[in-house]
Motif scaffolding. Structure first.
Motif, PDB file in Angstrom:
ATOM      1  N   LEU A  75      -3.892   4.012  -5.128  1.00  0.00           N
ATOM      2  CA  LEU A  75      -3.404   2.982  -4.611  1.00  0.00           C
ATOM      3  C   LEU A  75      -3.635   1.686  -5.373  1.00  0.00           C
ATOM      4  O   LEU A  75      -3.010   0.603  -4.968  1.00  0.00           O
ATOM      5  CB  LEU A  75      -4.378   2.664  -3.504  1.00  0.00           C
ATOM      6  CG  LEU A  75      -4.162   3.795  -2.052  1.00  0.00           C
ATOM      7  CD1 LEU A  75      -5.284   3.378  -0.857  1.00  0.00           C
ATOM      8  CD2 LEU A  75      -2.961   3.918  -1.542  1.00  0.00           C
ATOM      9  N   ILE A  95      -5.145  -7.535  -1.052  1.00  0.00           N
ATOM     10  CA  ILE A  95      -5.235  -6.129  -1.356  1.00  0.00           C
ATOM     11  C   ILE A  95      -6.267  -5.652  -1.928  1.00  0.00           C
ATOM     12  O   ILE A  95      -6.862  -4.528  -1.496  1.00  0.00           O
ATOM     13  CB  ILE A  95      -3.732  -5.492  -2.201  1.00  0.00           C
ATOM     14  CG1 ILE A  95      -2.493  -5.904  -1.471  1.00  0.00           C
ATOM     15  CG2 ILE A  95      -3.814  -4.015  -2.626  1.00  0.00           C
ATOM     16  CD1 ILE A  95      -1.158  -5.907  -2.172  1.00  0.00           C
ATOM     17  N   LEU A 140       0.795  -1.209   0.055  1.00  0.00           N
ATOM     18  CA  LEU A 140       0.034  -0.007   0.014  1.00  0.00           C
ATOM     19  C   LEU A 140       0.898   1.278   0.020  1.00  0.00           C
ATOM     20  O   LEU A 140       0.582   2.170  -0.699  1.00  0.00           O
ATOM     21  CB  LEU A 140      -1.053   0.018   1.199  1.00  0.00           C
ATOM     22  CG  LEU A 140      -2.033  -1.044   1.143  1.00  0.00           C
ATOM     23  CD1 LEU A 140      -2.796  -0.898   2.470  1.00  0.00           C
ATOM     24  CD2 LEU A 140      -2.994  -0.699  -0.035  1.00  0.00           C
ATOM     25  N   LEU A 157      -8.750  -2.502  -0.872  1.00  0.00           N
ATOM     26  CA  LEU A 157      -9.149  -1.354  -1.709  1.00  0.00           C
ATOM     27  C   LEU A 157     -10.812  -1.041  -1.706  1.00  0.00           C
ATOM     28  O   LEU A 157     -11.282   0.009  -1.881  1.00  0.00           O
ATOM     29  CB  LEU A 157      -8.488  -1.425  -2.940  1.00  0.00           C
ATOM     30  CG  LEU A 157      -7.066  -1.314  -3.033  1.00  0.00           C
ATOM     31  CD1 LEU A 157      -6.509  -1.244  -4.436  1.00  0.00           C
ATOM     32  CD2 LEU A 157      -6.465  -0.193  -2.168  1.00  0.00           C
ATOM     33  N   ALA A 185      -0.652  -1.078  -5.970  1.00  0.00           N
ATOM     34  CA  ALA A 185      -0.355  -1.938  -4.673  1.00  0.00           C
ATOM     35  C   ALA A 185      -0.780  -3.494  -5.221  1.00  0.00           C
ATOM     36  O   ALA A 185       0.092  -4.158  -4.508  1.00  0.00           O
ATOM     37  CB  ALA A 185      -1.335  -1.190  -3.587  1.00  0.00           C
ATOM     38  N   CYS A 221     -11.894   0.742   1.009  1.00  0.00           N
ATOM     39  CA  CYS A 221     -11.670   1.981   0.874  1.00  0.00           C
ATOM     40  C   CYS A 221     -12.744   2.696   0.095  1.00  0.00           C
ATOM     41  O   CYS A 221     -13.222   3.854   0.342  1.00  0.00           O
ATOM     42  CB  CYS A 221     -10.348   2.261   0.264  1.00  0.00           C
ATOM     43  SG  CYS A 221      -8.724   1.783   1.500  1.00  0.00           S
ATOM     44  N   GLY A 255       0.821   3.489  -3.168  1.00  0.00           N
ATOM     45  CA  GLY A 255       0.394   4.445  -3.099  1.00  0.00           C
ATOM     46  C   GLY A 255       1.219   5.821  -3.812  1.00  0.00           C
ATOM     47  O   GLY A 255       0.984   6.669  -4.167  1.00  0.00           O
TER      48      GLY A 255
END
Length: 237
Positions: free
Chosen positions: A224, A201, A75, A205, A227, A208, A79
């Motif tokens: 992101l 991952i 990340l 996300l 990642a 998020c 990022g």
């Protein structure tokens, strides 16, 4: 027929966008607000569930975590790379281009709806694994299942966010179509460890995305995205 899974997935998303918009026009603003929050909560738990499934292992009667260094490192590095490449801005620029080309120039929520829906349905291991299986074996089952899931998600999103959601079909078609096209080259690289990291991952996300849906654009999720690549490469170390 190679690519059939992606074709069905794209049609499902576009259809969900149309139906959702038609339904949304008949729903009062307060109901749309509730629908938006319900969608956000559902996306949060989809991401949280996927994350916990990858993060936690049960051994000797207790839970333990694994992959935390990979997650943090992926990340952080991803990022920084995403900020350098300005992926979020380029996503928004593409949304702006689509908005104008499709006659939606007056839709103020088009770009946000497009970016949010695109991130929700593009991120995740199903898109990659399904596209590889589609290209090499002609097995469409994973993408057919994804099409059903995406239809429901985009349908609800479009009812509350508008027509931009349906155009998430464009990046899905590009991403999955490309993976299917190069599936023979990609399959040897997609080991179990690589796919686990991508799923791990990707779920974070998606979580998020749910945060942004519920509390506004607090996280530049598109930045992101690298990642996912860092997580895939991480297995080498």
């Amino acid at each position: 027929m190679p690519g059939l899974g992606t074709i069905v997935n794209v049609i499902a998303i576009a259809a969900a966008g149309i139906i959702g918009c038609l339904a949304g026009e008949r729903i009062a603003p307060r109901f749309q607000d509730t629908l938006m929050k319900a969608t956000a909560i559902a996306v949060l738990f989809l991401g949280l569930g996927g994350t916990m499934a990858q993060m936690l292992t049960f051994k000797h009667g207790s839970f333990s975590t694994h992959g935390t260094m990979m997650l943090i490192g992926s990340l952080a590095i991803g990022g920084l790379l995403g900020e350098w490449l300005r992926i979020e801005d380029r996503f928004a620029d593409f949304g702006e281009w689509l908005k104008k080309k499709t006659g939606n120039a007056n839709d103020q929520e088009f770009i946000e709806a497009f970016v949010t829906a695109s991130l929700t349905v593009c991120i995740g291991a199903m898109a990659i694994v399904g596209s590889i299986e589609d290209g090499i074996l002609g097995d469409h089952s994973i993408l057919f299942a994804k099409a059903i899931l995406d239809f429901v998600i985009v349908l609800v999103m479009a009812a509350s966010m508008g027509r931009g959601c349906g155009f998430a079909a464009v990046p899905v078609g590009i991403l999955q179509g490309t993976v299917t096209l190069f599936s023979e080259l990609l399959k040897p690289l997609m080991t179990t460890a690589v796919m686990n990291n991508i799923s791990y991952i990707g779920s974070v996300l998606i979580f998020c995305v749910g945060i942004n849906l519920l509390w506004g654009n607090k996280i530049r999720v598109a930045n992101l995205l690298p990642a996912l690549l860092i997580g895939a490469v991480w297995v080498v170390f």
